[in-house]
Design a protein around this motif. Sequence first.
Motif, PDB file in Angstrom:
ATOM      1  N   SER A 136      19.645  30.114  27.309  1.00 17.66           N
ATOM      2  CA  SER A 136      19.100  30.937  28.385  1.00 17.66           C
ATOM      3  C   SER A 136      18.378  30.105  29.440  1.00 17.66           C
ATOM      4  O   SER A 136      18.595  30.279  30.647  1.00 17.66           O
ATOM      5  CB  SER A 136      18.142  31.983  27.803  1.00 17.66           C
ATOM      6  N   HIS A 137      17.531  29.183  29.004  1.00 17.83           N
ATOM      7  CA  HIS A 137      16.748  28.381  29.938  1.00 17.83           C
ATOM      8  C   HIS A 137      17.479  27.136  30.431  1.00 17.83           C
ATOM      9  O   HIS A 137      16.949  26.423  31.285  1.00 17.83           O
ATOM     10  CB  HIS A 137      15.431  27.972  29.286  1.00 17.83           C
ATOM     11  N   SER A 138      18.663  26.843  29.880  1.00 22.00           N
ATOM     12  CA  SER A 138      19.447  25.666  30.292  1.00 22.00           C
ATOM     13  C   SER A 138      18.632  24.384  30.122  1.00 22.00           C
ATOM     14  O   SER A 138      18.551  23.543  31.030  1.00 22.00           O
ATOM     15  CB  SER A 138      19.910  25.808  31.739  1.00 22.00           C
ATOM     16  N   THR A 139      18.031  24.221  28.962  1.00 24.83           N
ATOM     17  CA  THR A 139      17.156  23.083  28.699  1.00 24.83           C
ATOM     18  C   THR A 139      17.526  22.379  27.404  1.00 24.83           C
ATOM     19  O   THR A 139      18.296  22.892  26.581  1.00 24.83           O
ATOM     20  CB  THR A 139      15.689  23.538  28.581  1.00 24.83           C
ATOM     21  N   LEU A 140      16.933  21.194  27.238  1.00 21.79           N
ATOM     22  CA  LEU A 140      16.852  20.537  25.941  1.00 21.79           C
ATOM     23  C   LEU A 140      15.385  20.467  25.545  1.00 21.79           C
ATOM     24  O   LEU A 140      14.520  20.124  26.367  1.00 21.79           O
ATOM     25  CB  LEU A 140      17.426  19.122  25.983  1.00 21.79           C
ATOM     26  N   MET A 141      15.103  20.797  24.291  1.00 16.50           N
ATOM     27  CA  MET A 141      13.772  20.671  23.727  1.00 16.50           C
ATOM     28  C   MET A 141      13.767  19.507  22.742  1.00 16.50           C
ATOM     29  O   MET A 141      14.812  19.105  22.237  1.00 16.50           O
ATOM     30  CB  MET A 141      13.377  21.970  23.007  1.00 16.50           C
ATOM     31  N   ARG A 142      12.602  18.971  22.487  1.00 16.28           N
ATOM     32  CA  ARG A 142      12.462  17.859  21.530  1.00 16.28           C
ATOM     33  C   ARG A 142      11.632  18.337  20.337  1.00 16.28           C
ATOM     34  O   ARG A 142      10.640  19.060  20.515  1.00 16.28           O
ATOM     35  CB  ARG A 142      11.795  16.672  22.222  1.00 16.28           C
ATOM     36  N   VAL A 143      12.034  17.929  19.126  1.00 19.93           N
ATOM     37  CA  VAL A 143      11.377  18.379  17.902  1.00 19.93           C
ATOM     38  C   VAL A 143      11.009  17.172  17.048  1.00 19.93           C
ATOM     39  O   VAL A 143      11.842  16.317  16.762  1.00 19.93           O
ATOM     40  CB  VAL A 143      12.293  19.331  17.105  1.00 19.93           C
ATOM     41  N   ASP A 144       9.753  17.116  16.644  1.00 20.44           N
ATOM     42  CA  ASP A 144       9.220  16.060  15.775  1.00 20.44           C
ATOM     43  C   ASP A 144       8.819  16.701  14.455  1.00 20.44           C
ATOM     44  O   ASP A 144       7.817  17.415  14.385  1.00 20.44           O
ATOM     45  CB  ASP A 144       8.020  15.396  16.450  1.00 20.44           C
ATOM     46  N   LEU A 145       9.605  16.463  13.406  1.00 22.91           N
ATOM     47  CA  LEU A 145       9.399  17.114  12.111  1.00 22.91           C
ATOM     48  C   LEU A 145       8.649  16.216  11.137  1.00 22.91           C
ATOM     49  O   LEU A 145       8.722  14.988  11.203  1.00 22.91           O
ATOM     50  CB  LEU A 145      10.745  17.485  11.481  1.00 22.91           C
TER      51      LEU A 145
ATOM     52  N   VAL B 248      26.247  17.387  26.559  1.00 23.70           N
ATOM     53  CA  VAL B 248      25.739  18.759  26.571  1.00 23.70           C
ATOM     54  C   VAL B 248      26.806  19.674  27.154  1.00 23.70           C
ATOM     55  O   VAL B 248      27.356  19.401  28.220  1.00 23.70           O
ATOM     56  CB  VAL B 248      24.446  18.865  27.410  1.00 23.70           C
ATOM     57  N   GLY B 249      27.114  20.744  26.444  1.00 24.96           N
ATOM     58  CA  GLY B 249      28.092  21.718  26.919  1.00 24.96           C
ATOM     59  C   GLY B 249      27.443  23.053  27.178  1.00 24.96           C
ATOM     60  O   GLY B 249      26.518  23.460  26.459  1.00 24.96           O
ATOM     61  N   GLY B 250      27.919  23.753  28.200  1.00 25.20           N
ATOM     62  CA  GLY B 250      27.265  24.996  28.548  1.00 25.20           C
ATOM     63  C   GLY B 250      28.200  26.129  28.908  1.00 25.20           C
ATOM     64  O   GLY B 250      29.341  25.918  29.326  1.00 25.20           O
ATOM     65  N   THR B 251      27.698  27.347  28.721  1.00 18.92           N
ATOM     66  CA  THR B 251      28.366  28.564  29.150  1.00 18.92           C
ATOM     67  C   THR B 251      27.302  29.636  29.389  1.00 18.92           C
ATOM     68  O   THR B 251      26.314  29.695  28.660  1.00 18.92           O
ATOM     69  CB  THR B 251      29.375  29.070  28.103  1.00 18.92           C
ATOM     70  N   ASN B 252      27.510  30.466  30.419  1.00 18.91           N
ATOM     71  CA  ASN B 252      26.597  31.608  30.535  1.00 18.91           C
ATOM     72  C   ASN B 252      27.176  32.840  29.842  1.00 18.91           C
ATOM     73  O   ASN B 252      26.476  33.806  29.598  1.00 18.91           O
ATOM     74  CB  ASN B 252      26.236  31.911  31.990  1.00 18.91           C
ATOM     75  N   ARG B 253      28.446  32.841  29.532  1.00 22.33           N
ATOM     76  CA  ARG B 253      29.140  33.847  28.738  1.00 22.33           C
ATOM     77  C   ARG B 253      28.830  35.283  29.159  1.00 22.33           C
ATOM     78  O   ARG B 253      28.911  36.208  28.358  1.00 22.33           O
ATOM     79  CB  ARG B 253      28.818  33.693  27.246  1.00 22.33           C
ATOM     80  N   GLY B 254      28.401  35.464  30.408  1.00 22.70           N
ATOM     81  CA  GLY B 254      28.017  36.792  30.843  1.00 22.70           C
ATOM     82  C   GLY B 254      26.588  37.158  30.528  1.00 22.70           C
ATOM     83  O   GLY B 254      26.071  38.169  31.004  1.00 22.70           O
ATOM     84  N   TRP B 255      25.930  36.343  29.665  1.00 23.94           N
ATOM     85  CA  TRP B 255      24.521  36.603  29.339  1.00 23.94           C
ATOM     86  C   TRP B 255      23.612  36.156  30.481  1.00 23.94           C
ATOM     87  O   TRP B 255      22.491  36.602  30.599  1.00 23.94           O
ATOM     88  CB  TRP B 255      24.110  35.845  28.075  1.00 23.94           C
ATOM     89  N   GLY B 256      24.079  35.213  31.261  1.00 29.06           N
ATOM     90  CA  GLY B 256      23.247  34.604  32.280  1.00 29.06           C
ATOM     91  C   GLY B 256      22.505  33.401  31.731  1.00 29.06           C
ATOM     92  O   GLY B 256      22.356  33.225  30.515  1.00 29.06           O
ATOM     93  N   SER B 257      22.054  32.539  32.631  1.00 26.64           N
ATOM     94  CA  SER B 257      21.277  31.356  32.270  1.00 26.64           C
ATOM     95  C   SER B 257      20.598  30.841  33.525  1.00 26.64           C
ATOM     96  O   SER B 257      21.001  31.172  34.645  1.00 26.64           O
ATOM     97  CB  SER B 257      22.173  30.272  31.657  1.00 26.64           C
ATOM     98  N   VAL B 258      19.575  30.036  33.337  1.00 27.95           N
ATOM     99  CA  VAL B 258      18.906  29.429  34.485  1.00 27.95           C
ATOM    100  C   VAL B 258      19.888  28.564  35.259  1.00 27.95           C
ATOM    101  O   VAL B 258      19.914  28.580  36.488  1.00 27.95           O
ATOM    102  CB  VAL B 258      17.682  28.618  34.019  1.00 27.95           C
ATOM    103  N   GLY B 259      20.713  27.788  34.527  1.00 26.05           N
ATOM    104  CA  GLY B 259      21.793  27.048  35.169  1.00 26.05           C
ATOM    105  C   GLY B 259      22.808  28.030  35.738  1.00 26.05           C
ATOM    106  O   GLY B 259      23.312  28.901  35.019  1.00 26.05           O
TER     107      GLY B 259
END
Length: 490
Positions: free
Chosen positions: A309-318, A353-364
Amino acid sequence: MNLFQRLTASSLFLLCVTPMVDAEDLPKESDYYTITTFETPLDETIEACGFQLLDDGRMAVCSRRGDIFAISDPFAKEVSKSQFKLYARGLHEPLSLASRDGWLYAVQRPEVTRMKDTDGDGEADVFETYADGWGISSDYHEYAFGSKFDDEGNLIVTLCLTGSFSSTVPYRGWAMKITPDGETIPFCSGVRSPGGVGANLEGDIFYTDNQGPWNGTCGLKWLRPGGFMGHPGGWKWFELCEDVMGKTPTMPEDGSRLHVEAKKIPELVPPAILFPYDKMGKSASGVACDTSEGKFGPFAGQLFVADQSHSTLMRVDLEKVDGLYQGAAFPFRRGFASGNVGVEMSPRGSIFVGGTNRGWGSVGRQPFAVERLDWTGKTPFEIQHMRLTSDGFELTFTEPVDADSASDLESYKMTTYTYEYREQYGSPEVDHTTPTIQSATVSDDGRSVRIVVDGLQLGHVHELHADGVRSESALPLLHSQAYYTLNRFK
């Protein structure tokens, strides 16, 4: 010297020792990580959802519309439409790719298919069903995402519920293990709506699940073998696999809290990360581990998670505490062209990175995209790690901090909250608290700060804002916020 003169002299001294940075000179995400958007063939719609680097150096990319393309020289400075060649067509919504022993494997809605190009013309000409041990109905929402092969040759597939609410055919709402000989074995129950699957450096498998019934917000969940991921909608299929999975777990109490129910239900595995809804995204998707050993910057071994939805990458430190994963999520990179789904870390330190809005919409704004994210070689000033201690957190930074700002309690703000664990769709933030940060101690090398916190909360997201912290060169943090999910105390 009077009071005004002393204050003026003190201010001038601080200005001399702490250089000021003009707002227009502040660093941007693009200074550190650049996005290359590929030019795709004009007559093709490539809603990219999965990637796999092939033995010959080409990058295979699958589109949810049923096609697989192979991209030659995928690391080129610019990638043109002429570098795309059709590898396979006519699959049923392939969302993930993997490779093993010269075969390319595609996780489709009804099965895992393996394929091979035997005559060397660049297109697959042999197709075999590798595994199909689950059901499929006519419902559009029955997505299937797969992992890469582990060291033993196993593949993990996560199966979305029917309509994302119920399970009308076998094993919808489950994670399945596919053995090297193609046998499909139930692995975990409680899956709702997965968006991607990936392993950490230790080989443990994680997947993203999306907000909905029994999921107050999106999360990154550890697929602990035999575990219950939180949504009981697919439990009817325990009758088919009690010899493997045991008895059906205890039904969770509607409206409770995850950490409360986890004490009652041994099989329930709390999310390793809760992504605060809208603050970090609305539809968590692909998962990739930084296995590049520093070729992608200062985050080796951490996970990168996409949001559609936000057209982003997040970073996770576990980190793993008392047998459970937990840790911190950070914003990382915005500005992608479409709704991010598939992510793939390459050995060269690039993320595809691959993307689609699939009709849902996205920031991109684009309906689909194929892109690559590269490190420029410059190190951003970031919170590299946020790790739990017995009395707070230790923050490690990518660059030495300015000791005065980093030890100032006014540089930090923290709140906590959690989500209702309920059958109703999603949840607002609930049970808010405001812990007190009692001290902030900078290490001798300036690379870490230990903050003592009164009021840590089990089962809560600990939202930290470190807006006042500066580096030795007076730079603010590129991203000053962090979100730590606390499942176990130390």
